[in-house]
Design a protein around this motif. Structure first.
Motif, PDB file in Angstrom:
ATOM      1  N   PHE A 269      -6.340  -0.293   7.442  1.00 21.23           N
ATOM      2  CA  PHE A 269      -5.354  -0.263   6.364  1.00 21.23           C
ATOM      3  C   PHE A 269      -3.981   0.105   6.930  1.00 21.23           C
ATOM      4  O   PHE A 269      -3.897   0.771   7.965  1.00 21.23           O
TER       5      PHE A 269
ATOM      6  N   ALA B 129       1.434   2.597  -3.546  1.00 25.36           N
ATOM      7  CA  ALA B 129       0.278   2.921  -4.388  1.00 25.36           C
ATOM      8  C   ALA B 129       0.172   4.401  -4.750  1.00 25.36           C
ATOM      9  O   ALA B 129      -0.142   4.735  -5.902  1.00 25.36           O
TER      10      ALA B 129
ATOM     11  N   LEU C 153      -8.039   3.441  -1.077  1.00 25.14           N
ATOM     12  CA  LEU C 153      -6.829   3.803  -0.334  1.00 25.14           C
ATOM     13  C   LEU C 153      -6.761   5.301  -0.087  1.00 25.14           C
ATOM     14  O   LEU C 153      -6.338   5.751   0.988  1.00 25.14           O
TER      15      LEU C 153
ATOM     16  N   ASN D 166       0.809  -1.226   0.000  1.00 23.14           N
ATOM     17  CA  ASN D 166       0.000   0.000   0.000  1.00 23.14           C
ATOM     18  C   ASN D 166       0.837   1.268   0.000  1.00 23.14           C
ATOM     19  O   ASN D 166       0.409   2.300  -0.531  1.00 23.14           O
TER      20      ASN D 166
ATOM     21  N   TYR E 146      -1.493   9.790   1.164  1.00 28.83           N
ATOM     22  CA  TYR E 146      -1.934   9.784  -0.233  1.00 28.83           C
ATOM     23  C   TYR E 146      -2.481  11.168  -0.580  1.00 28.83           C
ATOM     24  O   TYR E 146      -3.670  11.413  -0.460  1.00 28.83           O
TER      25      TYR E 146
ATOM     26  N   LEU F 221      -2.635  -3.061  -7.053  1.00 29.52           N
ATOM     27  CA  LEU F 221      -1.814  -3.513  -5.932  1.00 29.52           C
ATOM     28  C   LEU F 221      -1.160  -4.864  -6.236  1.00 29.52           C
ATOM     29  O   LEU F 221      -0.053  -5.129  -5.783  1.00 29.52           O
TER      30      LEU F 221
ATOM     31  N   GLU G  27      -9.245   0.234  -6.052  1.00 31.86           N
ATOM     32  CA  GLU G  27      -8.231   0.145  -5.005  1.00 31.86           C
ATOM     33  C   GLU G  27      -7.679   1.519  -4.656  1.00 31.86           C
ATOM     34  O   GLU G  27      -7.540   1.862  -3.466  1.00 31.86           O
ATOM     35  N   HIS G  28      -7.378   2.319  -5.669  1.00 35.79           N
ATOM     36  CA  HIS G  28      -6.816   3.647  -5.402  1.00 35.79           C
ATOM     37  C   HIS G  28      -7.850   4.562  -4.748  1.00 35.79           C
ATOM     38  O   HIS G  28      -7.501   5.365  -3.873  1.00 35.79           O
TER      39      HIS G  28
ATOM     40  N   TYR H  84      -4.562  -6.606   1.752  1.00 35.61           N
ATOM     41  CA  TYR H  84      -4.273  -5.183   1.623  1.00 35.61           C
ATOM     42  C   TYR H  84      -4.989  -4.381   2.711  1.00 35.61           C
ATOM     43  O   TYR H  84      -4.762  -3.183   2.865  1.00 35.61           O
TER      44      TYR H  84
END
Length: 276
Positions: free
Chosen positions: A192, A38, A138, A35, A197, A45, A134-135, A176
């Motif tokens: 997580f 990312a 996250l 992670n 990010y 991932l 996923e992005h 993840y």
């Protein structure tokens, strides 16, 4: 010429990810999870993990566990008393070249090499269909790095609660994220690895990922669901107003006009991430 392996990045692209992983590990005491990379890579991932797994030789890079998550330890990477060899605001995190104005984290050469290879894999593996959610997840989870309920994440995302739960379950099976039960509220909470990010990186990554047909298909499906729900809401409103003796022909006329306008607006709308 590099010989790509099906489902994996070729040697040139993998080297970019490996260099990036080492540079990022220096700011995390030598230990990172999938992670952590990312935010800097518009990839799924699974693709990132395949590179890290190949790096783990048991000597220079070893697999370990960090807060219950599978992790990778770069031996001695976090133990040096020297300053990190890369300033991420001025140097490429992969090749350490000076960044030109407008470049973020990776220089143009590294980005183009990675883009070329990711485009090839997008056609053979369809990785963008996973990367697109996923992005987003996250990015949302990194805002405060605390356990979240599925309803909270869904409330700030493009996904319904049911679809969000499905996405979270898939990410949990791949390790993840972790799922825990809050004994007080009997609610499932999703935890997580703690990452940073920034919004600018998220927007750039999503712009890149959504260029691929596989990611566009996922986006189109979301928009179709929104359109269906919107039109269903209109029809429900027509039914309720008809019970109040509003002329049915007038109501149907309004639906005929409003439905295509609403559908077009939803179809053309580009989602933006929530404000930080």
């Amino acid at each position: 010429m590099d010989k790509p392996t099906t489902g994996m990045l070729n040697e040139t692209a993998a080297n970019i990810v490996e260099n990036l992983a080492y540079q990022v590990s220096q700011s995390h005491n030598g230990v990172i999870t999938v992670n952590h990379l990312a935010p800097y890579l518009p990839l799924s991932l699974d693709l990132i993990r395949s590179c890290l797994d190949n790096m783990a030789d048991g000597h220079s890079v070893v697999t370990c566990e960090q807060d219950g998550f599978p992790a990778y330890e770069f031996v001695r990477a976090g133990e040096s008393d020297e300053e990190p060899c890369v300033d991420p605001s001025r140097s490429c995190l992969s090749c350490t070249a000076n960044l030109a104005p407008g470049e973020k984290m990776l220089c143009r050469v590294c980005e183009e090499s990675l883009d070329k290879e990711s485009n090839r894999l997008a056609e053979s593996t369809g990785w963008p269909a996973k990367a697109v959610y996923e992005h987003e997840i996250l990015y949302l989870s990194a805002k405060s790095n605390k356990p979240y309920s599925a309803s909270h994440l869904a409330g700030y995302s493009r996904y319904t609660l049911k679809r969000m739960q499905k996405k979270l379950k898939a990410m949990a099976l791949a390790h993840y994220l972790k799922i825990d039960l809050d004994s007080d509220s009997a609610t499932l909470l999703y935890t997580f690895p703690e990452i940073t990010y920034p919004k600018a990186l998220y927007q750039k990554n999503m712009e890149n990922i959504l260029q691929h047909p596989a990611a566009v298909a996922e986006d189109m499906e979301l928009k179709l669901i929104r359109i269906i729900f919107s039109i269903a809401g209109m029809l429900l409103g027509v039914f309720l107003l008809a019970l109040m003796h509003v002329p049915l022909p007038l109501l149907l006329g309004l639906v005929v006009v409003a439905a295509p306008i609403t559908a077009l607006k939803i179809w053309r709308h580009k989602d933006q991430p929530p404000d930080d």
